[in-house]
Motif scaffolding. Structure first.
Motif, PDB file in Angstrom:
ATOM      1  N   ALA A  89       3.783  11.309 -12.533  1.00  0.00           N
ATOM      2  CA  ALA A  89       3.464   9.918 -12.894  1.00  0.00           C
ATOM      3  C   ALA A  89       2.729   9.270 -11.728  1.00  0.00           C
ATOM      4  CB  ALA A  89       4.735   9.132 -13.196  1.00  0.00           C
ATOM      5  N   VAL A  90       2.212   8.086 -11.995  1.00  0.00           N
ATOM      6  CA  VAL A  90       1.759   7.215 -10.913  1.00  0.00           C
ATOM      7  C   VAL A  90       2.970   6.403 -10.461  1.00  0.00           C
ATOM      8  CG1 VAL A  90       0.223   5.343 -10.236  1.00  0.00           C
ATOM      9  CG2 VAL A  90      -0.573   7.104 -11.830  1.00  0.00           C
ATOM     10  N   TYR A  91       3.219   6.416  -9.167  1.00  0.00           N
ATOM     11  CA  TYR A  91       4.370   5.718  -8.599  1.00  0.00           C
ATOM     12  C   TYR A  91       3.904   4.436  -7.918  1.00  0.00           C
ATOM     13  CZ  TYR A  91       7.527   9.556  -9.585  1.00  0.00           C
ATOM     14  OH  TYR A  91       8.307  10.492 -10.237  1.00  0.00           O
ATOM     15  N   TYR A  92       4.615   3.350  -8.214  1.00  0.00           N
ATOM     16  CA  TYR A  92       4.291   2.031  -7.685  1.00  0.00           C
ATOM     17  C   TYR A  92       5.462   1.481  -6.890  1.00  0.00           C
ATOM     18  CZ  TYR A  92       0.738   2.071 -11.401  1.00  0.00           C
ATOM     19  OH  TYR A  92      -0.308   2.394 -12.219  1.00  0.00           O
ATOM     20  N   CYS A  93       5.175   0.819  -5.795  1.00  0.00           N
ATOM     21  CA  CYS A  93       6.221   0.045  -5.142  1.00  0.00           C
ATOM     22  C   CYS A  93       6.016  -1.424  -5.489  1.00  0.00           C
ATOM     23  CB  CYS A  93       6.264   0.262  -3.635  1.00  0.00           C
ATOM     24  SG  CYS A  93       4.975  -0.518  -2.672  1.00  0.00           S
TER      25      CYS A  93
ATOM     26  N   THR B 219       0.377   5.440  -6.416  1.00  0.00           N
ATOM     27  CA  THR B 219      -0.012   6.731  -5.860  1.00  0.00           C
ATOM     28  C   THR B 219       0.398   7.816  -6.851  1.00  0.00           C
ATOM     29  OG1 THR B 219       0.138   8.187  -3.915  1.00  0.00           O
ATOM     30  CG2 THR B 219       2.147   7.009  -4.530  1.00  0.00           C
ATOM     31  N   GLN B 220      -0.512   8.774  -7.075  1.00  0.00           N
ATOM     32  CA  GLN B 220      -0.274   9.804  -8.078  1.00  0.00           C
ATOM     33  C   GLN B 220       0.643  10.896  -7.535  1.00  0.00           C
ATOM     34  OE1 GLN B 220      -1.568  10.138 -11.408  1.00  0.00           O
ATOM     35  NE2 GLN B 220      -0.058  11.807 -11.461  1.00  0.00           N
ATOM     36  N   VAL B 221       1.640  11.248  -8.327  1.00  0.00           N
ATOM     37  CA  VAL B 221       2.499  12.392  -8.045  1.00  0.00           C
ATOM     38  C   VAL B 221       2.371  13.359  -9.215  1.00  0.00           C
ATOM     39  CG1 VAL B 221       4.878  13.180  -7.799  1.00  0.00           C
ATOM     40  CG2 VAL B 221       4.126  11.100  -6.629  1.00  0.00           C
ATOM     41  N   THR B 222       1.976  14.583  -8.927  1.00  0.00           N
ATOM     42  CA  THR B 222       1.824  15.604  -9.953  1.00  0.00           C
ATOM     43  C   THR B 222       2.688  16.801  -9.578  1.00  0.00           C
ATOM     44  OG1 THR B 222      -0.446  14.891 -10.386  1.00  0.00           O
ATOM     45  CG2 THR B 222       0.215  17.056 -11.211  1.00  0.00           C
TER      46      THR B 222
ATOM     47  N   GLY C 190      11.386  -2.152  -4.797  1.00  0.00           N
ATOM     48  CA  GLY C 190      11.651  -1.129  -5.800  1.00  0.00           C
ATOM     49  C   GLY C 190      10.517  -0.143  -5.934  1.00  0.00           C
ATOM     50  N   TRP C 191      10.823   0.989  -6.535  1.00  0.00           N
ATOM     51  CA  TRP C 191       9.834   1.994  -6.929  1.00  0.00           C
ATOM     52  C   TRP C 191       9.887   2.133  -8.445  1.00  0.00           C
ATOM     53  CZ3 TRP C 191       6.160   4.130  -3.919  1.00  0.00           C
ATOM     54  CH2 TRP C 191       6.343   4.082  -2.538  1.00  0.00           C
ATOM     55  N   PHE C 192       8.715   2.191  -9.030  1.00  0.00           N
ATOM     56  CA  PHE C 192       8.563   2.377 -10.464  1.00  0.00           C
ATOM     57  C   PHE C 192       7.566   3.496 -10.694  1.00  0.00           C
ATOM     58  CE2 PHE C 192      10.710  -1.449 -12.063  1.00  0.00           C
ATOM     59  CZ  PHE C 192      10.863  -2.149 -10.884  1.00  0.00           C
ATOM     60  N   ARG C 193       7.503   4.012 -11.918  1.00  0.00           N
ATOM     61  CA  ARG C 193       6.522   5.045 -12.228  1.00  0.00           C
ATOM     62  C   ARG C 193       6.017   4.879 -13.653  1.00  0.00           C
ATOM     63  NH1 ARG C 193      10.517  10.373 -12.216  1.00  0.00           N
ATOM     64  NH2 ARG C 193      11.612   9.924 -14.190  1.00  0.00           N
ATOM     65  N   GLN C 194       4.816   5.391 -13.860  1.00  0.00           N
ATOM     66  CA  GLN C 194       4.219   5.333 -15.187  1.00  0.00           C
ATOM     67  C   GLN C 194       3.502   6.639 -15.466  1.00  0.00           C
ATOM     68  OE1 GLN C 194       1.692   1.927 -15.925  1.00  0.00           O
ATOM     69  NE2 GLN C 194       1.945   2.142 -18.123  1.00  0.00           N
ATOM     70  N   ALA C 195       3.989   7.349 -16.475  1.00  0.00           N
ATOM     71  CA  ALA C 195       3.365   8.591 -16.910  1.00  0.00           C
ATOM     72  C   ALA C 195       2.329   8.275 -17.983  1.00  0.00           C
ATOM     73  CB  ALA C 195       4.420   9.546 -17.444  1.00  0.00           C
ATOM     74  N   PRO C 196       1.358   9.159 -18.187  1.00  0.00           N
ATOM     75  CA  PRO C 196       0.331   8.909 -19.196  1.00  0.00           C
ATOM     76  C   PRO C 196       0.941   8.658 -20.572  1.00  0.00           C
ATOM     77  CG  PRO C 196      -0.299  10.746 -17.819  1.00  0.00           C
ATOM     78  CD  PRO C 196       1.105  10.398 -17.435  1.00  0.00           C
ATOM     79  N   GLY C 197       0.513   7.586 -21.207  1.00  0.00           N
ATOM     80  CA  GLY C 197       0.976   7.272 -22.545  1.00  0.00           C
ATOM     81  C   GLY C 197       2.361   6.663 -22.615  1.00  0.00           C
TER      82      GLY C 197
ATOM     83  N   VAL D 220       0.845  -1.186   0.000  1.00  0.00           N
ATOM     84  CA  VAL D 220       0.000   0.000   0.000  1.00  0.00           C
ATOM     85  C   VAL D 220       0.883   1.239   0.000  1.00  0.00           C
ATOM     86  CG1 VAL D 220      -1.817   1.275   1.166  1.00  0.00           C
ATOM     87  CG2 VAL D 220      -1.822  -1.232   1.216  1.00  0.00           C
ATOM     88  N   GLU D 221       0.791   2.002  -1.100  1.00  0.00           N
ATOM     89  CA  GLU D 221       1.566   3.233  -1.224  1.00  0.00           C
ATOM     90  C   GLU D 221       0.791   4.416  -0.655  1.00  0.00           C
ATOM     91  OE1 GLU D 221       2.290   0.950  -5.203  1.00  0.00           O
ATOM     92  OE2 GLU D 221       0.579   1.454  -3.927  1.00  0.00           O
ATOM     93  N   SER D 222       1.522   5.408  -0.187  1.00  0.00           N
ATOM     94  CA  SER D 222       0.921   6.656   0.269  1.00  0.00           C
ATOM     95  C   SER D 222       1.942   7.773   0.114  1.00  0.00           C
ATOM     96  CB  SER D 222       0.476   6.550   1.730  1.00  0.00           C
ATOM     97  OG  SER D 222       1.583   6.308   2.572  1.00  0.00           O
ATOM     98  N   GLY D 223       1.461   9.019   0.233  1.00  0.00           N
ATOM     99  CA  GLY D 223       2.370  10.159   0.203  1.00  0.00           C
ATOM    100  C   GLY D 223       2.381  10.938  -1.095  1.00  0.00           C
TER     101      GLY D 223
END
Length: 124
Positions: free
Chosen positions: A92-96, A118-121, A35-42, A5-8
């Motif tokens: 991006a959306v950040y995933y652990c 969790t979304q980071v903008t 690990g931490w990963f991220r995914q930006a739109p598209g 469960v991610e937060s922050g």
């Protein structure tokens, strides 16, 4: 039940900071790699940072080196990502995630367990 469960996450201005936390079910947190990963739109999901259970190996995506710091507290089953000097391209959306390797793996396919993200903008 296995859970990460991610937060922050949130909205921050460029140059600001955020600290992401990921609380992990005990049975997953025994996995050596987190690990931490991220995914930006598209875009495809990309590696950001990883750490072995003991912390003896850490890897970072080149663009975040010197700005992001990954750490873990094994007594709290939690992994963190401190993000400083944030840029709009960090949005991006950040995933652990957890992996059974012990190499601070950087390949998305290596990871077996994933959080919901969790979304980071970052606004410019």
């Amino acid at each position: 039940q296995v859970q990460l469960v991610e937060s922050g996450g949130g909205l921050v201005q460029a140059g600001g900071s955020l600290r992401l936390s990921c609380t992990v079910s005990p049975q997953i947190f025994t996995t050596p790699d987190m690990g931490w990963f991220r995914q930006a739109p598209g875009k495809e999901r990309e590696f950001v940072a990883s750490i072995t259970r003991s912390g003896h190996m850490i890897n970072y995506l080149d663009p975040v080196k010197g700005r992001f710091t990954i750490s873990r507290d094994n007594t709290k089953n939690t992994v963190y990502l401190q993000m400083n000097s944030l840029k709009s391209e960090d949005t991006a959306v950040y995933y652990c995630a957890g992996a059974l390797t012990n190499t601070a793996a950087t390949n998305t396919r290596t990871y077996d367990y994933w959080g919901q993200g969790t979304q980071v903008t970052v606004s410019s």
